[in-house]
Write a protein that holds these residues in place. Structure first.
Motif, PDB file in Angstrom:
ATOM      1  N   PRO A  54       0.806  -1.227   0.000  1.00  0.00           N
ATOM      2  CA  PRO A  54       0.000   0.000   0.000  1.00  0.00           C
ATOM      3  C   PRO A  54       0.836   1.272   0.000  1.00  0.00           C
ATOM      4  N   SER A  55       2.017   1.223   0.617  1.00  0.00           N
ATOM      5  CA  SER A  55       2.824   2.442   0.735  1.00  0.00           C
ATOM      6  C   SER A  55       4.107   2.430  -0.082  1.00  0.00           C
ATOM      7  N   ASN A  56       4.505   1.263  -0.614  1.00  0.00           N
ATOM      8  CA  ASN A  56       5.771   1.177  -1.352  1.00  0.00           C
ATOM      9  C   ASN A  56       5.639   0.357  -2.631  1.00  0.00           C
ATOM     10  N   SER A  57       4.578   0.587  -3.410  1.00  0.00           N
ATOM     11  CA  SER A  57       4.403  -0.140  -4.671  1.00  0.00           C
ATOM     12  C   SER A  57       5.523   0.262  -5.629  1.00  0.00           C
ATOM     13  N   ARG A  58       6.170  -0.749  -6.215  1.00  0.00           N
ATOM     14  CA  ARG A  58       7.322  -0.435  -7.061  1.00  0.00           C
ATOM     15  C   ARG A  58       7.754  -1.666  -7.843  1.00  0.00           C
ATOM     16  N   ALA A  96       0.493   3.836 -20.464  1.00  0.00           N
ATOM     17  CA  ALA A  96       1.242   4.918 -19.814  1.00  0.00           C
ATOM     18  C   ALA A  96       0.753   5.130 -18.381  1.00  0.00           C
ATOM     19  N   ASP A  97       0.376   4.028 -17.737  1.00  0.00           N
ATOM     20  CA  ASP A  97      -0.170   4.077 -16.379  1.00  0.00           C
ATOM     21  C   ASP A  97       0.792   3.356 -15.437  1.00  0.00           C
ATOM     22  N   ARG A  98       0.396   3.203 -14.183  1.00  0.00           N
ATOM     23  CA  ARG A  98       1.224   2.501 -13.198  1.00  0.00           C
ATOM     24  C   ARG A  98       0.997   0.992 -13.294  1.00  0.00           C
ATOM     25  N   ILE A  99       1.033   0.492 -14.524  1.00  0.00           N
ATOM     26  CA  ILE A  99       0.808  -0.927 -14.799  1.00  0.00           C
ATOM     27  C   ILE A  99       1.959  -1.431 -15.664  1.00  0.00           C
ATOM     28  N   VAL A 100       2.548  -2.555 -15.255  1.00  0.00           N
ATOM     29  CA  VAL A 100       3.661  -3.140 -15.997  1.00  0.00           C
ATOM     30  C   VAL A 100       3.279  -4.551 -16.425  1.00  0.00           C
ATOM     31  N   ARG A 101       3.629  -4.867 -17.668  1.00  0.00           N
ATOM     32  CA  ARG A 101       3.345  -6.205 -18.195  1.00  0.00           C
ATOM     33  C   ARG A 101       4.661  -6.894 -18.532  1.00  0.00           C
ATOM     34  N   GLY A 115      -0.525   1.048  -5.205  1.00  0.00           N
ATOM     35  CA  GLY A 115      -0.713   1.144  -3.763  1.00  0.00           C
ATOM     36  C   GLY A 115      -1.763   0.182  -3.258  1.00  0.00           C
ATOM     37  N   PRO A 116      -2.681   0.655  -2.413  1.00  0.00           N
ATOM     38  CA  PRO A 116      -3.693  -0.244  -1.831  1.00  0.00           C
ATOM     39  C   PRO A 116      -4.660  -0.832  -2.855  1.00  0.00           C
ATOM     40  N   LYS A 117      -4.733  -0.250  -4.049  1.00  0.00           N
ATOM     41  CA  LYS A 117      -5.620  -0.773  -5.093  1.00  0.00           C
ATOM     42  C   LYS A 117      -4.882  -1.680  -6.065  1.00  0.00           C
ATOM     43  N   GLY A 118      -3.588  -1.848  -5.874  1.00  0.00           N
ATOM     44  CA  GLY A 118      -2.786  -2.630  -6.799  1.00  0.00           C
ATOM     45  C   GLY A 118      -2.938  -4.126  -6.602  1.00  0.00           C
TER      46      GLY A 118
END
Length: 472
Positions: A54-58, A96-101, A115-118
């Motif tokens: 939730p606080s360190n999505s990476r 171009a979002d916070r999504i990686v494939r 984050g918390p929704k990931g």
């Protein structure tokens, strides 16, 4: 701090130039929502960190192999099975979002670093979702074709790299250094919270129970002299009449034989008034030892839990937290295969302060049922399934089994039976005096009369807080 869209773009730009074509070798969990993927490129090993914390999505490469691993989750096993030994064909940023494939042969991994929704999604043929990492709210479900979130950030369409893009993996290494201590402390603090939560609940329950027992003890202590008063009333029985609210008589227990005024219930007959004092006297005589014994058990248990809480709160190492959640086994000797031999039944303390014994074998089941128990003790067993006998030691004079103790003892009976996998089930219970051993019956075999049943549900955290000696 979660990676921004811009930072993710920089990470993917470096990774796509440097690790595409590398083979996936291993996958392991670092925490509930953190993973590390080991990639092999030629003779070189690379470690890719993926987090949906939730606080360190990476997502970024690590400088070294992680020194901590957790038990592999179902998702981790599925991902490793699907992509193991497969080359990383492509890594790209979605919309171009916070999504990686990450595309492998026959499978793909979607990492929503939100984050918390990931979440993480393992995709199979036609991009159908095979597995989901965490049970978070999402419009994507297993079996469906994956679709990215419909509303990317307003500025996601035009990502600008604010700093000059350098060759190699410099930005990944910068992130690895930046997040190293942050992530360690985050995992440590979350592990502390998870470990402390059931302990604090137990302390709260214990404090509430102690308060109730103290109140009950004060009430009973008001009747400490009732047997003497009953004797005096019995000696002056002829002077008693229905309708009297009190009587004055000689206290023959007093050295100076002073007069004493004894309160009566005018609605009761003389015999009923005498009986009332004797009744309260019995409650006092039986209740005070029971309460004091239970209070002692509660205080001892409270002290043990408080020490665990203090140790967890003060530690700086996650290993200490794991060790604090484990009691030391009562070891005797080591068997031929190097396995530790344990002595005696498993022992637990219920929230009400009563000791529960759980047999480890058929012979031990017989021992705790027929040799280590009294007729007044509570006996439990999973209904229609093989399992351990559970005996709860109850004090004299206890007329009603506390609901919490019954529920926790039933949980133990279910947990140490063949019905444990279901997580819930029916448990038979009765008093030990209602159990008998058929002549010639094998160890562990008993006949039950007057048994009742109760539904139980296994809560591993509750069992951990009850456990006072390691049994596994």
């Amino acid at each position: 701090m979660n990676l921004t869209v811009t930072e993710i773009s920089r990470v993917i730009s470096e990774l796509s130039q440097n690790i595409e074509g590398a083979f996936l070798n291993k996958v392991w969990g670092l925490a509930e929502d953190e993973w590390a993927v080991e990639l092999r490129q030629g003779g070189k090993k690379l470690w890719l960190a993926i987090s949906i914390s939730p606080s360190n999505s990476r997502m970024h490469l690590l400088t070294d192999a992680p020194d901590r691993k957790t038990e592999p989750s179902h998702f981790t096993k599925m991902f490793k099975k699907a992509a193991s030994r497969s080359p990383l064909r492509k890594i790209l940023q979605v919309n171009a979002d916070r999504i990686v494939r990450l595309d492998f042969i026959g499978s793909a991994l979607i990492a929503e670093l939100m984050g918390p929704k990931g979440n993480l999604y393992l995709l199979g043929e036609e991009d159908r979702i095979v597995a989901v990492a965490l049970a978070r709210k999402s419009h994507n479900r297993p079996g469906e074709i994956y679709t990215p979130p419909s509303k990317p950030p307003a500025n996601a369409g035009a990502v600008k790299i604010e700093a000059e893009q350098k060759p190699g993996l410099s930005f990944n290494m910068e992130l690895a250094e930046r997040y190293g201590e942050i992530v360690r402390l985050d995992i440590l603090n979350r592990a502390k919270q998870k470990a402390l939560a059931p302990l604090k609940v137990q302390l709260k329950k214990t404090a509430k129970r102690k308060k109730g027992l103290d109140k009950e003890k004060r009430e009973l202590e008001k009747h400490s002299n009732d047997r003497h008063l009953g004797d005096i009333l019995q000696a002056n029985f002829t002077a008693l009449k229905k309708g009297l609210s009190s009587i004055t008589a000689i206290d023959f227990y007093d050295a100076e034989a002073k007069e004493i005024n004894i309160t009566l219930n005018p609605a009761l007959s003389p015999a009923e008034n005498v009986k009332r004092y004797y009744k309260w006297s019995k409650k006092h005589e039986k209740g005070i030892p029971r309460i004091e014994n239970e209070l002692k058990n509660l205080i001892d248990n409270e002290k043990t839990i408080a020490e665990k809480v203090k140790k967890i709160e003060s530690t700086d190492k996650i290993e200490d937290i794991e060790q604090s959640q484990q009691a030391k086994p009562n070891q005797q000797k080591t068997g031929k295969k190097g396995k530790t031999a344990y002595s005696g039944p498993r022992r637990f303390i219920t929230s009400d302060g009563y000791t529960a014994l759980v047999g480890r074998s058929d012979r031990e089941n017989d021992e705790i049922t027929f040799k280590k128990s009294n007729g007044r003790d509570l006996w439990l067993h999973a209904r229609d399934y093989p399992g351990s006998h559970v005996v709860v030691k109850l004090p004299k004079g206890l007329k009603q089994i506390p609901k919490t103790t019954l529920a926790e003892a039933a949980m133990l009976a279910l947990n140490y039976s063949k019905a444990a996998k279901a997580g819930k089930g029916e448990v038979t219970y009765c008093y030990v005096k209602e159990i008998r051993k058929p002549k010639g019956a094998p160890a562990g075999k008993v006949l039950v009369t007057g048994a009742k049943s109760v539904m139980a549900r296994i809560d591993s955290e509750t069992i951990k807080t009850m456990k006072i000696r390691v049994s596994e």
